[in-house]
Motif scaffolding. Structure first.
Motif, PDB file in Angstrom:
ATOM      1  N   ALA A 143     -26.746  -3.288 -30.494  1.00 32.96           N
ATOM      2  CA  ALA A 143     -27.985  -2.748 -31.061  1.00 32.96           C
ATOM      3  C   ALA A 143     -29.246  -3.370 -30.472  1.00 32.96           C
ATOM      4  CB  ALA A 143     -27.982  -2.920 -32.576  1.00 32.96           C
ATOM      5  N   GLY A 144     -29.107  -4.505 -29.804  1.00 32.79           N
ATOM      6  CA  GLY A 144     -30.257  -5.108 -29.135  1.00 32.79           C
ATOM      7  C   GLY A 144     -31.416  -5.380 -30.062  1.00 32.79           C
ATOM      8  N   ALA A 145     -32.575  -4.805 -29.740  1.00 34.42           N
ATOM      9  CA  ALA A 145     -33.787  -5.014 -30.529  1.00 34.42           C
ATOM     10  C   ALA A 145     -34.025  -3.877 -31.524  1.00 34.42           C
ATOM     11  CB  ALA A 145     -34.987  -5.155 -29.602  1.00 34.42           C
ATOM     12  N   GLY A 146     -33.060  -2.961 -31.648  1.00 35.04           N
ATOM     13  CA  GLY A 146     -33.163  -1.908 -32.646  1.00 35.04           C
ATOM     14  C   GLY A 146     -33.878  -0.650 -32.194  1.00 35.04           C
ATOM     15  N   THR A 147     -34.061  -0.458 -30.889  1.00 33.37           N
ATOM     16  CA  THR A 147     -34.803   0.714 -30.416  1.00 33.37           C
ATOM     17  C   THR A 147     -34.085   2.020 -30.721  1.00 33.37           C
ATOM     18  OG1 THR A 147     -33.884   0.516 -28.179  1.00 33.37           O
ATOM     19  CG2 THR A 147     -36.013  -0.567 -28.608  1.00 33.37           C
ATOM     20  N   VAL A 148     -32.756   2.004 -30.752  1.00 35.55           N
ATOM     21  CA  VAL A 148     -31.998   3.202 -31.122  1.00 35.55           C
ATOM     22  C   VAL A 148     -31.960   3.322 -32.643  1.00 35.55           C
ATOM     23  CG1 VAL A 148     -29.735   4.323 -31.036  1.00 35.55           C
ATOM     24  CG2 VAL A 148     -30.633   3.171 -28.993  1.00 35.55           C
ATOM     25  N   ASP A 206     -18.934  -9.860 -32.190  1.00 37.56           N
ATOM     26  CA  ASP A 206     -18.348  -9.241 -31.009  1.00 37.56           C
ATOM     27  C   ASP A 206     -18.024  -7.763 -31.287  1.00 37.56           C
ATOM     28  OD1 ASP A 206     -15.402  -8.658 -29.679  1.00 37.56           O
ATOM     29  OD2 ASP A 206     -16.809  -9.656 -28.331  1.00 37.56           O
ATOM     30  N   ALA A 207     -18.566  -6.871 -30.480  1.00 36.66           N
ATOM     31  CA  ALA A 207     -18.394  -5.435 -30.680  1.00 36.66           C
ATOM     32  C   ALA A 207     -16.924  -5.022 -30.653  1.00 36.66           C
ATOM     33  CB  ALA A 207     -19.169  -4.664 -29.616  1.00 36.66           C
ATOM     34  N   LEU A 208     -16.147  -5.593 -29.763  1.00 32.46           N
ATOM     35  CA  LEU A 208     -14.753  -5.191 -29.641  1.00 32.46           C
ATOM     36  C   LEU A 208     -13.941  -5.554 -30.881  1.00 32.46           C
ATOM     37  CD1 LEU A 208     -14.159  -6.056 -25.894  1.00 32.46           C
ATOM     38  CD2 LEU A 208     -14.558  -3.812 -26.915  1.00 32.46           C
ATOM     39  N   ARG A 209     -14.344  -6.577 -31.583  1.00 32.08           N
ATOM     40  CA  ARG A 209     -13.689  -6.934 -32.845  1.00 32.08           C
ATOM     41  C   ARG A 209     -14.222  -6.053 -33.970  1.00 32.08           C
ATOM     42  NH1 ARG A 209     -15.410  -9.950 -36.927  1.00 32.08           N
ATOM     43  NH2 ARG A 209     -17.082 -10.904 -35.717  1.00 32.08           N
ATOM     44  N   LEU A 210     -15.537  -5.875 -34.016  1.00 33.33           N
ATOM     45  CA  LEU A 210     -16.163  -5.140 -35.116  1.00 33.33           C
ATOM     46  C   LEU A 210     -15.776  -3.664 -35.159  1.00 33.33           C
ATOM     47  CD1 LEU A 210     -19.660  -6.843 -34.983  1.00 33.33           C
ATOM     48  CD2 LEU A 210     -17.872  -7.177 -36.705  1.00 33.33           C
ATOM     49  N   LEU A 268     -19.809   6.381 -33.895  1.00 33.53           N
ATOM     50  CA  LEU A 268     -19.981   5.133 -33.155  1.00 33.53           C
ATOM     51  C   LEU A 268     -20.999   5.364 -32.055  1.00 33.53           C
ATOM     52  CD1 LEU A 268     -19.095   2.221 -32.362  1.00 33.53           C
ATOM     53  CD2 LEU A 268     -17.314   3.288 -30.949  1.00 33.53           C
ATOM     54  N   ILE A 269     -21.998   4.498 -32.002  1.00 35.11           N
ATOM     55  CA  ILE A 269     -22.991   4.541 -30.924  1.00 35.11           C
ATOM     56  C   ILE A 269     -22.940   3.191 -30.235  1.00 35.11           C
ATOM     57  CG2 ILE A 269     -25.461   4.700 -30.378  1.00 35.11           C
ATOM     58  CD1 ILE A 269     -25.681   6.655 -32.737  1.00 35.11           C
ATOM     59  N   GLY A 270     -22.874   3.205 -28.913  1.00 38.28           N
ATOM     60  CA  GLY A 270     -22.772   1.945 -28.186  1.00 38.28           C
ATOM     61  C   GLY A 270     -23.648   1.895 -26.957  1.00 38.28           C
ATOM     62  N   THR A 293     -10.510   4.954 -35.507  1.00 38.81           N
ATOM     63  CA  THR A 293     -10.647   6.182 -36.283  1.00 38.81           C
ATOM     64  C   THR A 293     -12.121   6.494 -36.502  1.00 38.81           C
ATOM     65  OG1 THR A 293     -10.376   4.874 -38.300  1.00 38.81           O
ATOM     66  CG2 THR A 293      -8.427   5.988 -37.469  1.00 38.81           C
ATOM     67  N   PHE A 294     -12.604   7.470 -35.776  1.00 34.43           N
ATOM     68  CA  PHE A 294     -13.975   7.958 -35.900  1.00 34.43           C
ATOM     69  C   PHE A 294     -13.988   9.407 -35.457  1.00 34.43           C
ATOM     70  CE2 PHE A 294     -13.484   6.153 -31.689  1.00 34.43           C
ATOM     71  CZ  PHE A 294     -13.958   7.163 -30.871  1.00 34.43           C
ATOM     72  N   ARG A 295     -15.048  10.121 -35.805  1.00 34.26           N
ATOM     73  CA  ARG A 295     -15.180  11.521 -35.407  1.00 34.26           C
ATOM     74  C   ARG A 295     -15.816  11.647 -34.025  1.00 34.26           C
ATOM     75  NH1 ARG A 295     -18.605  13.105 -39.054  1.00 34.26           N
ATOM     76  NH2 ARG A 295     -20.403  13.142 -37.709  1.00 34.26           N
ATOM     77  N   THR A 296     -16.930  10.933 -33.840  1.00 34.52           N
ATOM     78  CA  THR A 296     -17.708  11.068 -32.617  1.00 34.52           C
ATOM     79  C   THR A 296     -18.175   9.696 -32.152  1.00 34.52           C
ATOM     80  OG1 THR A 296     -18.546  13.215 -33.391  1.00 34.52           O
ATOM     81  CG2 THR A 296     -19.761  12.178 -31.596  1.00 34.52           C
ATOM     82  N   ALA A 297     -18.149   9.497 -30.836  1.00 31.55           N
ATOM     83  CA  ALA A 297     -18.736   8.299 -30.235  1.00 31.55           C
ATOM     84  C   ALA A 297     -19.706   8.754 -29.155  1.00 31.55           C
ATOM     85  CB  ALA A 297     -17.666   7.394 -29.637  1.00 31.55           C
ATOM     86  N   VAL A 298     -20.830   8.079 -29.078  1.00 31.78           N
ATOM     87  CA  VAL A 298     -21.802   8.312 -28.013  1.00 31.78           C
ATOM     88  C   VAL A 298     -22.070   6.957 -27.388  1.00 31.78           C
ATOM     89  CG1 VAL A 298     -24.078   9.181 -27.396  1.00 31.78           C
ATOM     90  CG2 VAL A 298     -22.789  10.284 -29.234  1.00 31.78           C
ATOM     91  N   LEU A 299     -21.704   6.845 -26.101  1.00 33.29           N
ATOM     92  CA  LEU A 299     -21.747   5.545 -25.433  1.00 33.29           C
ATOM     93  C   LEU A 299     -22.593   5.602 -24.173  1.00 33.29           C
ATOM     94  CD1 LEU A 299     -17.922   4.769 -25.532  1.00 33.29           C
ATOM     95  CD2 LEU A 299     -19.646   4.099 -27.216  1.00 33.29           C
TER      96      LEU A 299
END
Length: 183
Positions: free
Chosen positions: A45-50, A86-90, A99-101, A119-125
């Motif tokens: 998420a960095g500084a929250g710009t998304v 850690d994203a890979l754990r979370l 999921l947005i990455g 288990t998710f419907r949509t991911a945007v990476l």
């Protein structure tokens, strides 16, 4: 937060570039198809710009590894649950429909390997130009949404990346509902 402040926060050693392009953020959100009853997880998420521009949803959790950015996230996205880790754990532990990455390319490569077990419907990476999504075509419909580079970010990203949308083939169930059914 202005672009200069974002650039100061970014650590190039962590490949930190914060997406700021309104046009690209709009394309990202359209691709995510976030619904008002969705649970959304943003990793990297960095500084929250998304996150601060996220469409309305039931709940938003933002995750960031860099401890320096946690207070910034809490200030920039006060309506979100902020998690340091850690994203890979979370992605394996937290519930979400979408999921947005925006992770460093090396981490995105590892994330791609675990997506089928999640288990998710949509991911945007956000992903590098050479990230191979073909190995996921049996499980997901995959669409390249747009390319992102340079001035789409603060600080400007020196390489070209792309935003990729993955929709689970059995998307009739949301990630949360699939987890509940499997419990």
């Amino acid at each position: 937060m202005n672009n200069d402040e974002l650039s100061v926060l970014a650590d190039p050693m962590f490949e930190q570039y914060f997406l700021i392009s309104r046009e690209k953020l709009t394309l990202l959100f359209e691709a995510a198809g976030i619904r008002p009853d969705d649970t959304v997880l943003e990793v990297g998420a960095g500084a929250g710009t998304v996150a601060r521009n996220m469409p309305p949803c039931k709940s938003l959790t933002v995750a960031e590894l860099d401890t320096r950015l946690i207070d910034t996230l809490r200030r920039q996205v006060p309506h979100a649950t902020v998690v340091q880790g850690d994203a890979l754990r979370l992605v394996k532990e937290l519930p979400y429909d979408v999921l947005i990455g925006n992770l460093p390319n090396v981490v995105t490569e590892e994330l791609v390997d675990v997506l089928p077990e999640l288990t998710f419907r949509t991911a945007v990476l956000a992903a590098g130009q050479h990230t191979d999504f073909d190995r996921l075509r049996d499980t997901f419909d995959i669409t390249e949404v747009t390319t992102i580079t340079g001035s789409d970010f603060a600080p400007p990203q020196p390489s070209v990346s792309r935003i990729v949308r993955l929709v689970r083939r059995n998307a009739g169930c949301s990630g949360r509902r699939m987890r509940e059914r499997n419990s």
